[in-house]
Motif scaffolding. Sequence first.
Motif, short mmCIF file in Angstrom:
data_model
loop_
_atom_site.label_atom_id
_atom_site.label_comp_id
_atom_site.label_asym_id
_atom_site.label_seq_id
_atom_site.Cartn_x
_atom_site.Cartn_y
_atom_site.Cartn_z
N GLY A 40 42.81 -13.49 -5.45
CA GLY A 40 43.14 -12.12 -5.82
C GLY A 40 42.33 -11.06 -5.07
O GLY A 40 42.23 -9.92 -5.53
N MET A 41 41.77 -11.43 -3.91
CA MET A 41 40.97 -10.49 -3.12
C MET A 41 41.86 -9.47 -2.42
O MET A 41 42.90 -9.83 -1.86
CB MET A 41 40.14 -11.24 -2.08
CG MET A 41 39.25 -10.36 -1.23
SD MET A 41 37.99 -9.48 -2.18
CE MET A 41 36.95 -10.82 -2.71
N CYS A 94 38.10 -9.45 9.72
CA CYS A 94 38.94 -8.77 8.74
C CYS A 94 38.00 -8.17 7.72
O CYS A 94 36.80 -8.47 7.70
CB CYS A 94 39.96 -9.71 8.10
SG CYS A 94 39.24 -10.94 7.04
N PHE A 95 38.52 -7.29 6.88
CA PHE A 95 37.67 -6.54 5.96
C PHE A 95 38.14 -6.71 4.52
O PHE A 95 39.33 -6.61 4.23
CB PHE A 95 37.71 -5.05 6.30
CG PHE A 95 37.02 -4.70 7.59
CD1 PHE A 95 35.69 -4.29 7.59
CD2 PHE A 95 37.69 -4.79 8.80
CE1 PHE A 95 35.04 -3.97 8.76
CE2 PHE A 95 37.05 -4.46 9.98
CZ PHE A 95 35.73 -4.06 9.97
N LEU A 96 37.15 -6.91 3.62
CA LEU A 96 37.42 -6.87 2.20
C LEU A 96 37.39 -5.42 1.77
O LEU A 96 36.44 -4.69 2.10
CB LEU A 96 36.37 -7.65 1.41
CG LEU A 96 36.14 -9.10 1.79
CD1 LEU A 96 35.10 -9.72 0.87
CD2 LEU A 96 37.43 -9.89 1.75
N ASN A 148 42.78 -3.31 -6.81
CA ASN A 148 43.88 -2.56 -7.40
C ASN A 148 44.61 -3.49 -8.37
O ASN A 148 44.16 -4.62 -8.61
CB ASN A 148 44.82 -1.96 -6.34
CG ASN A 148 45.47 -3.01 -5.46
OD1 ASN A 148 45.58 -4.18 -5.81
ND2 ASN A 148 45.92 -2.59 -4.28
N GLU A 149 45.69 -3.04 -8.95
CA GLU A 149 46.38 -3.83 -9.95
C GLU A 149 46.89 -5.16 -9.38
O GLU A 149 46.77 -6.20 -10.00
CB GLU A 149 47.55 -3.02 -10.53
CG GLU A 149 48.11 -3.62 -11.79
CD GLU A 149 49.11 -2.70 -12.46
OE1 GLU A 149 50.24 -3.17 -12.72
OE2 GLU A 149 48.77 -1.52 -12.71
N GLU A 150 47.43 -5.12 -8.18
CA GLU A 150 47.99 -6.32 -7.54
C GLU A 150 46.92 -7.29 -7.08
O GLU A 150 47.07 -8.51 -7.19
CB GLU A 150 48.87 -5.90 -6.35
CG GLU A 150 49.54 -7.05 -5.65
CD GLU A 150 50.37 -6.57 -4.47
OE1 GLU A 150 50.47 -7.33 -3.50
OE2 GLU A 150 50.89 -5.44 -4.51
N SER A 210 37.53 -7.39 -5.10
CA SER A 210 37.19 -6.49 -4.00
C SER A 210 35.74 -6.70 -3.58
O SER A 210 35.06 -7.58 -4.11
CB SER A 210 37.38 -5.04 -4.45
OG SER A 210 36.38 -4.72 -5.41
N GLY A 211 35.28 -5.85 -2.68
CA GLY A 211 33.88 -5.84 -2.27
C GLY A 211 32.99 -5.14 -3.27
O GLY A 211 31.82 -4.88 -2.97
#
Length: 153
Positions: free
Chosen positions: A102-103, A120-122, A127-129, A133-134
């Motif tokens: 779910g990242m 690539c970047f976290l 968000n809801e989807e 996150s970081g």
Amino acid sequence: MTRPFKVLGIQQIAIGGLDKGALTGLWSGLFGIEKVGDYVSESENVDEDILRLGSGPHAVEIDLMQPLDPERSPKVHVPTLNHVGLWIDDLPAAVEWLTEQGMRFTPGGIRKGASGYDVCFLHPKGNEETPRSGEGVLIELVQAPPEVVAELS
């Protein structure tokens, strides 16, 4: 949970400001950290000096970033400590697994970064989807080259 990748160490820190000259004066001038390159990208709105602290696989890159246009996004100077980069031994496996967890990633997927490595970047915010996150920090995942993987694994 079996994680199919390893975080091997810090690859870089990226610091932004409106005046790259002042940043370079501090980090290269006063601290004496060697400047090893430059990078300019219109699409990333960045003009940066690339410094290297240390040597070999344990070296840490310090990117000093100034926006080409302070009014345009991405705003590489906000926040001032823009992001932290981590060496990853298997970037595609990391992205696949983290996505399953779910990242949230920033747009652009895996691509070549300023130093030539796949990155690539976290995203700093979920968000809801994609709720993971970081946790307020933009985190760059960097594919470690074979010599770094061999030394740090």
